[in-house]
Design a protein around this motif. Structure first.
Motif, PDB file in Angstrom:
ATOM      1  N   ILE A 259      58.320 -13.875  29.105  1.00 12.84           N
ATOM      2  CA  ILE A 259      57.943 -15.106  28.415  1.00 12.84           C
ATOM      3  C   ILE A 259      58.749 -15.204  27.134  1.00 12.84           C
ATOM      4  N   ALA A 260      58.979 -16.418  26.689  1.00  8.77           N
ATOM      5  CA  ALA A 260      59.782 -16.647  25.480  1.00  8.77           C
ATOM      6  C   ALA A 260      59.051 -16.142  24.230  1.00  8.77           C
ATOM      7  N   PHE A 261      59.834 -15.828  23.215  1.00  9.00           N
ATOM      8  CA  PHE A 261      59.274 -15.217  21.996  1.00  9.00           C
ATOM      9  C   PHE A 261      58.350 -16.154  21.227  1.00  9.00           C
ATOM     10  N   ASP A 262      58.487 -17.465  21.419  1.00  7.38           N
ATOM     11  CA  ASP A 262      57.666 -18.422  20.661  1.00  7.38           C
ATOM     12  C   ASP A 262      56.415 -18.848  21.413  1.00  7.38           C
ATOM     13  N   ALA A 263      56.054 -18.145  22.488  1.00  3.36           N
ATOM     14  CA  ALA A 263      54.885 -18.498  23.284  1.00  3.36           C
ATOM     15  C   ALA A 263      53.611 -18.079  22.567  1.00  3.36           C
ATOM     16  N   THR A 264      52.503 -18.640  23.022  1.00  5.37           N
ATOM     17  CA  THR A 264      51.191 -18.301  22.468  1.00  5.37           C
ATOM     18  C   THR A 264      50.455 -17.373  23.433  1.00  5.37           C
ATOM     19  N   VAL A 265      49.327 -16.849  22.934  1.00  7.65           N
ATOM     20  CA  VAL A 265      48.502 -16.005  23.800  1.00  7.65           C
ATOM     21  C   VAL A 265      47.987 -16.830  24.978  1.00  7.65           C
ATOM     22  N   GLN A 266      47.703 -18.110  24.760  1.00  6.92           N
ATOM     23  CA  GLN A 266      47.244 -18.979  25.852  1.00  6.92           C
ATOM     24  C   GLN A 266      48.336 -19.109  26.913  1.00  6.92           C
ATOM     25  N   ASP A 267      49.580 -19.263  26.470  1.00 10.25           N
ATOM     26  CA  ASP A 267      50.692 -19.329  27.429  1.00 10.25           C
ATOM     27  C   ASP A 267      50.769 -18.043  28.246  1.00 10.25           C
ATOM     28  N   ALA A 268      50.583 -16.912  27.584  1.00 12.93           N
ATOM     29  CA  ALA A 268      50.634 -15.624  28.281  1.00 12.93           C
ATOM     30  C   ALA A 268      49.497 -15.505  29.275  1.00 12.93           C
ATOM     31  N   SER A 269      48.310 -15.994  28.903  1.00 11.50           N
ATOM     32  CA  SER A 269      47.155 -15.932  29.795  1.00 11.50           C
ATOM     33  C   SER A 269      47.386 -16.760  31.057  1.00 11.50           C
ATOM     34  N   GLU A 270      47.930 -17.944  30.868  1.00 10.05           N
ATOM     35  CA  GLU A 270      48.202 -18.821  32.015  1.00 10.05           C
ATOM     36  C   GLU A 270      49.287 -18.230  32.913  1.00 10.05           C
ATOM     37  N   LEU A 271      50.313 -17.622  32.291  1.00 10.05           N
ATOM     38  CA  LEU A 271      51.383 -16.993  33.069  1.00 10.05           C
ATOM     39  C   LEU A 271      50.851 -15.826  33.892  1.00 10.05           C
ATOM     40  N   ALA A 272      49.996 -15.015  33.287  1.00  5.87           N
ATOM     41  CA  ALA A 272      49.416 -13.869  33.994  1.00  5.87           C
ATOM     42  C   ALA A 272      48.557 -14.348  35.165  1.00  5.87           C
ATOM     43  N   ALA A 273      47.824 -15.429  34.969  1.00  5.98           N
ATOM     44  CA  ALA A 273      46.977 -15.964  36.033  1.00  5.98           C
ATOM     45  C   ALA A 273      47.818 -16.459  37.201  1.00  5.98           C
ATOM     46  N   ARG A 274      48.961 -17.087  36.899  1.00  4.29           N
ATOM     47  CA  ARG A 274      49.835 -17.621  37.954  1.00  4.29           C
ATOM     48  C   ARG A 274      50.550 -16.523  38.721  1.00  4.29           C
ATOM     49  N   GLU A 305      40.969 -19.183  19.882  1.00  3.38           N
ATOM     50  CA  GLU A 305      42.121 -18.850  19.047  1.00  3.38           C
ATOM     51  C   GLU A 305      43.413 -18.679  19.847  1.00  3.38           C
ATOM     52  N   ARG A 306      43.307 -18.634  21.161  1.00  2.00           N
ATOM     53  CA  ARG A 306      44.482 -18.291  21.969  1.00  2.00           C
ATOM     54  C   ARG A 306      45.591 -19.332  21.852  1.00  2.00           C
ATOM     55  N   GLN A 307      45.228 -20.603  21.787  1.00  2.00           N
ATOM     56  CA  GLN A 307      46.240 -21.648  21.744  1.00  2.00           C
ATOM     57  C   GLN A 307      46.983 -21.644  20.420  1.00  2.00           C
ATOM     58  N   HIS A 308      46.382 -21.075  19.385  1.00  2.00           N
ATOM     59  CA  HIS A 308      46.979 -21.102  18.055  1.00  2.00           C
ATOM     60  C   HIS A 308      47.543 -19.749  17.635  1.00  2.00           C
ATOM     61  N   THR A 309      47.370 -18.720  18.476  1.00  3.87           N
ATOM     62  CA  THR A 309      47.847 -17.372  18.129  1.00  3.87           C
ATOM     63  C   THR A 309      49.195 -17.120  18.774  1.00  3.87           C
ATOM     64  N   GLN A 310      50.186 -16.926  17.941  1.00  2.95           N
ATOM     65  CA  GLN A 310      51.518 -16.631  18.466  1.00  2.95           C
ATOM     66  C   GLN A 310      51.512 -15.253  19.148  1.00  2.95           C
ATOM     67  N   LEU A 311      52.117 -15.176  20.315  1.00  2.00           N
ATOM     68  CA  LEU A 311      52.143 -13.915  21.063  1.00  2.00           C
ATOM     69  C   LEU A 311      52.858 -12.823  20.266  1.00  2.00           C
TER      70      LEU A 311
END
Length: 369
Positions: A259-274, A305-311
């Motif tokens: 995942i890209a360096f500027d992603a959020t924890v929410q992005d990581a969660s969705e990627l892991a689910a997919r 907080e996931r959508q606002h927390t930078q990974l």
């Protein structure tokens, strides 16, 4: 490239074929013991007798040295660097570069030692036929002939740790294409020989109608005490090596998604689910692995907080270059981990430029134990 081969402790006596020659202090002890045994006639030792015994013992140890030099010559003939020629209490050993060893190299190098002793015996025997010396000189030279033949015969026995055991290992390895099978066969043969020596030291005198004396029994137990542990160590080592050869990056990695360096924890969660990934690998601006985030830690971040927390803020960093091919396995895999040990606990697995998994240090340790 620098030579990082551990140096054997002992007295250094220069180099032969690029190999450091080392005589361990125990060799000098064996020299004295052999001199005493060879000079002990009728239960008494004289000064002249001990001197002759010392010369014969030195000749025997020199024959062992030539035996080891023959191993070195054979190794060099196959383009191998020879590190050390070491004389020890019970003989000697020659260490050389054994990377990418083949059955042919293993077998030829092993049998070169006994072959050298046969050649020594033959040369001395032929010289005796022409010169026909008498007295102590003639007897001593004939003793050297028979001693070298005995050395050759004993070392040719088909069981580890003898040279014949390594030759048997090479033969089974060549036939089965499995080195570990060869080592196991030769190690068990070494155990059989160890027991055979012990039984013979006690049983042969009885077959002759005699009672075994303390000397025969003692030597039987000493030889057994050398051969059995060496064969057992080879057996244990082979099992460990088989485990190492069976593991690699692909076999112990856990799935990961980049995942890209500027992603959020929410992005990581969705990627892991997919993708079903167990780890998220964060990529730097140049698309190289820069950090990792175990998916199991997502639950530690509140949903709100996931959508606002930078990974980046919760990512565990990866040192630059801490990545490997999924095809890395066996000794090369272990060597790669050893180079990085202490610098990172996780390595990214990259195939065709894309992260597909991570290898965790704990998983690697469990795999080789």
């Amino acid at each position: 490239m620098a030579d990082h081969t551990p140096r054997t402790k002992g007295f250094s006596f220069g180099h032969v074929l690029g190999a450091r020659v080392v005589i361990q202090p125990s060799t000098l002890l064996m020299l004295v013991i052999l001199a005493f045994l060879l000079s002990n006639s009728g239960g008494s030792v004289t000064r002249s007798g001990f001197t002759i015994g010392l010369i014969l013992a030195a000749a025997l140890i020199f024959s062992v040295f030539l035996h080891e030099v023959a191993h070195a010559v054979a190794a060099r003939a196959f383009g191998r660097n020879v590190h050390e020629i070491v004389l020890t209490l019970w003989g000697g050993h020659t260490s050389f570069d054994s990377r990418n060893l083949t059955p042919v190299v293993n077998g030829v190098v092993s049998l070169a030692g006994p072959a050298a002793n046969v050649v020594i015996a033959g040369v001395v025997a032929v010289a005796l036929q022409f010169t026909q010396p008498t007295g102590v000189v003639g007897a001593g030279l004939w003793w050297i002939v028979w001693a070298n033949l005995l050395l050759a015969a004993f070392n040719a026995l088909p069981g580890i740790p003898m040279d014949g055991g390594r030759a048997l290992e090479a033969l089974v390895w060549g036939v089965t294409k499995d080195r570990h099978r060869g080592t196991i066969a030769a190690a068990w043969a070494g155990r059989v020989i160890a027991v055979g020596v012990l039984v013979a030291s006690i049983g042969l005198p009885f077959l002759r109608g005699n009672t075994p004396d303390m000397f025969d029994v003692l030597w039987g137990f000493i030889i057994f005490g050398v051969l059995w542990p060496a064969a057992s160590a080879a057996l244990k080592g082979s099992k460990a090596m088989a485990r190492i050869d069976s593991i690699g990056a692909r076999t112990i990695m856990v799935s990961a998604a980049p995942i890209a360096f500027d992603a959020t924890v929410q992005d990581a969660s969705e990627l892991a689910a997919r993708t079903g990934a167990q780890e998220i690998v964060v990529l730097a601006g140049d698309n190289t692995p820069a950090g990792h985030f175990p998916v199991s830690l997502i639950d530690a971040v509140p949903v709100s907080e996931r959508q606002h927390t930078q990974l980046q803020s919760v990512t565990m960093p990866l040192p630059r270059g801490a990545q490997m091919s999924p095809d890395l396995r066996g000794q090369e895999f272990v060597q790669f981990l050893r180079q990085w040990w202490g610098q990172t606990e996780v390595w990214a697995v990259v195939e065709h430029g894309r992260v597909i998994g991570v290898v965790r240090a704990n998983d690697a340790l469990k795999a080789v134990q």
